[in-house]
Design a protein around this motif. Structure first.
Motif, mmCIF file in Angstrom:
data_model
loop_
_atom_site.group_PDB
_atom_site.id
_atom_site.type_symbol
_atom_site.label_atom_id
_atom_site.label_comp_id
_atom_site.label_asym_id
_atom_site.label_seq_id
_atom_site.Cartn_x
_atom_site.Cartn_y
_atom_site.Cartn_z
ATOM 1 N N MET A 26 -2.867 49.850 -25.341
ATOM 2 C CA MET A 26 -3.081 50.332 -23.973
ATOM 3 C C MET A 26 -3.107 49.168 -22.964
ATOM 4 S SD MET A 26 -3.606 53.734 -24.281
ATOM 5 C CE MET A 26 -4.465 54.338 -22.833
ATOM 6 N N GLY A 27 -3.179 47.938 -23.463
ATOM 7 C CA GLY A 27 -3.310 46.777 -22.567
ATOM 8 C C GLY A 27 -4.707 46.709 -21.957
ATOM 9 N N TYR A 28 -5.710 47.147 -22.721
ATOM 10 C CA TYR A 28 -7.093 47.190 -22.247
ATOM 11 C C TYR A 28 -7.897 46.033 -22.833
ATOM 12 C CZ TYR A 28 -6.584 52.068 -20.565
ATOM 13 O OH TYR A 28 -6.217 53.209 -19.908
ATOM 14 N N VAL A 29 -9.111 45.864 -22.298
ATOM 15 C CA VAL A 29 -10.044 44.867 -22.836
ATOM 16 C C VAL A 29 -10.815 45.509 -23.986
ATOM 17 C CG1 VAL A 29 -12.144 43.555 -22.294
ATOM 18 C CG2 VAL A 29 -10.303 43.717 -20.611
ATOM 19 N N TYR A 30 -11.029 44.756 -25.054
ATOM 20 C CA TYR A 30 -11.830 45.242 -26.180
ATOM 21 C C TYR A 30 -13.200 44.568 -26.162
ATOM 22 C CZ TYR A 30 -13.779 45.077 -30.861
ATOM 23 O OH TYR A 30 -14.650 45.126 -31.915
ATOM 24 N N VAL A 31 -14.252 45.350 -26.265
ATOM 25 C CA VAL A 31 -15.597 44.769 -26.359
ATOM 26 C C VAL A 31 -16.321 45.323 -27.592
ATOM 27 C CG1 VAL A 31 -17.857 44.495 -25.260
ATOM 28 C CG2 VAL A 31 -15.784 44.360 -23.884
ATOM 29 N N ASP A 32 -16.753 44.397 -28.447
ATOM 30 C CA ASP A 32 -17.473 44.717 -29.676
ATOM 31 C C ASP A 32 -18.969 44.650 -29.346
ATOM 32 O OD1 ASP A 32 -18.752 44.585 -32.107
ATOM 33 O OD2 ASP A 32 -17.577 42.917 -32.892
ATOM 34 N N SER A 33 -19.577 45.807 -29.066
ATOM 35 C CA SER A 33 -20.988 45.771 -28.640
ATOM 36 C C SER A 33 -21.899 45.370 -29.798
ATOM 37 C CB SER A 33 -21.424 47.110 -28.043
ATOM 38 O OG SER A 33 -21.555 48.081 -29.050
ATOM 39 N N GLY A 34 -21.470 45.641 -31.054
ATOM 40 C CA GLY A 34 -22.265 45.213 -32.216
ATOM 41 C C GLY A 34 -22.405 43.697 -32.230
ATOM 42 N N HIS A 74 -7.920 38.973 -30.407
ATOM 43 C CA HIS A 74 -9.080 38.331 -31.008
ATOM 44 C C HIS A 74 -10.150 38.112 -29.941
ATOM 45 C CE1 HIS A 74 -10.727 36.253 -34.406
ATOM 46 N NE2 HIS A 74 -11.204 35.341 -33.570
ATOM 47 N N GLN A 75 -11.384 38.457 -30.284
ATOM 48 C CA GLN A 75 -12.443 38.298 -29.301
ATOM 49 C C GLN A 75 -13.454 37.263 -29.770
ATOM 50 O OE1 GLN A 75 -15.553 41.150 -29.003
ATOM 51 N NE2 GLN A 75 -15.119 41.485 -26.867
ATOM 52 N N ARG A 76 -13.668 36.263 -28.954
ATOM 53 C CA ARG A 76 -14.665 35.256 -29.302
ATOM 54 C C ARG A 76 -15.944 35.536 -28.529
ATOM 55 N NH1 ARG A 76 -12.660 31.260 -32.178
ATOM 56 N NH2 ARG A 76 -10.459 30.766 -32.081
ATOM 57 N N VAL A 77 -17.077 35.488 -29.241
ATOM 58 C CA VAL A 77 -18.372 35.696 -28.586
ATOM 59 C C VAL A 77 -19.039 34.334 -28.440
ATOM 60 C CG1 VAL A 77 -20.614 36.820 -28.754
ATOM 61 C CG2 VAL A 77 -18.586 37.933 -29.672
ATOM 62 N N LEU A 78 -19.536 34.060 -27.254
ATOM 63 C CA LEU A 78 -20.236 32.794 -27.027
ATOM 64 C C LEU A 78 -21.713 33.071 -26.774
ATOM 65 C CD1 LEU A 78 -17.152 32.438 -25.713
ATOM 66 C CD2 LEU A 78 -18.054 30.178 -25.315
ATOM 67 N N LEU A 79 -22.550 32.385 -27.540
ATOM 68 C CA LEU A 79 -23.996 32.488 -27.363
ATOM 69 C C LEU A 79 -24.450 31.196 -26.686
ATOM 70 C CD1 LEU A 79 -26.884 33.551 -27.911
ATOM 71 C CD2 LEU A 79 -26.682 32.655 -30.235
#
Ligand code: DC
Length: 221
Positions: A26-34, A74-79
């Motif tokens: 869809m060309g959307y943003v993916y967010v992994d809330s977990g 690929h989604q990178r999470v930064l803490l």
């Protein structure tokens, strides 16, 4: 019009695979809330927070910054500015994340951030309360499920690929316990949202699942 796609379900049901596939098509943003709940858990572990001490929990929350970097699918999470993807999947985090996710202060803060990230639509978010609490007006709500043994097999593979092979019995105990906590907690338990479409992917290939859900998304866009 970009729509909002909310995906909920038990752990290791392939929610994030589906979410990534839908976002890419869809060309959307993916967010992994977990991953957000996992990052908070890692933050608490690093700060040695007793999660029953609400003052310490609030102090740690005030000291928390989460950022996302989307690189292709690929989604990178930064803490607090640091990439922590690998640690987020460790058994130490697996064991503490569901108790952390029962804390209302943690949930309120993460829901606020999730609603902010998704305020303009064009987003696919997966979790446990996305269709019920975070985006109750999402145009498409999916509830993903699969048989327990298949879910255990998937998590065992994931832990092996992370270099931390774990016996399947231990994985099964952890999965079952997390399901129990996630669906019986007081604040925002895992439930099927109103108007949700249930997808059992035990016997579906990744492509079959993605095609089926993409067709539903296109009908609502
Ligand atoms: O999807 P996951 O296994 O990475 O989620 C980790 C934990 O976070 C899960 O046990 C429950 C919690 N969680 C939640 O309570 N609400 C969400 N929206 C996402 C995850």
């Amino acid at each position: 019009m970009p729509i909002t796609i909310a995906i909920d379900g038990f752990s290791s049901c392939g929610k994030s695979t589906l979410a990534k596939d839908l976002a890419a098509s869809m060309g959307y943003v993916y967010v992994d809330s977990g991953a957000m709940y996992r990052a908070v858990t890692l933050h608490f572990l690093r700060m040695d927070i007793d999660i029953n001490n609400i003052d310490r929990v609030n102090e740690a929350l005030a000291d928390l910054r989460l950022d996302f970097r989307n690189e292709g699918t690929h989604q990178r999470v930064l803490l607090n500015g640091q990439i922590v993807e690998k640690e987020l999947r460790s058994m130490a985090v697996n064991k503490l994340v569901s108790p952390v996710a029962t804390l209302s202060n943690v949930r309120a803060e993460l829901v606020r951030q999730q609603q902010h990230i998704g305020r303009d639509g064009g987003i696919v978010m997966d979790g446990r309360d996305i269709g019920t609490v975070v985006f109750p007006n999402a145009e498409l709500k999916l509830f993903v499920t699969a048989e327990t043994q298949e879910r255990v097999r998937r998590r065992v593979e994931e832990l092996k690929s992370l270099g931390t092979p774990t016996p399947s019995k231990e994985v099964e105990v952890n999965l079952t316990e997390r399901d129990r906590i996630d669906s019986t907690r007081e604040d925002s338990p895992l439930r099927k949202a109103e108007g949700v479409v249930v997808i059992d992917n035990t016997n579906l290939s990744r492509e079959e699942q993605a095609d089926m859900c993409l067709a539903l998304a296109k009908l609502r866009a």
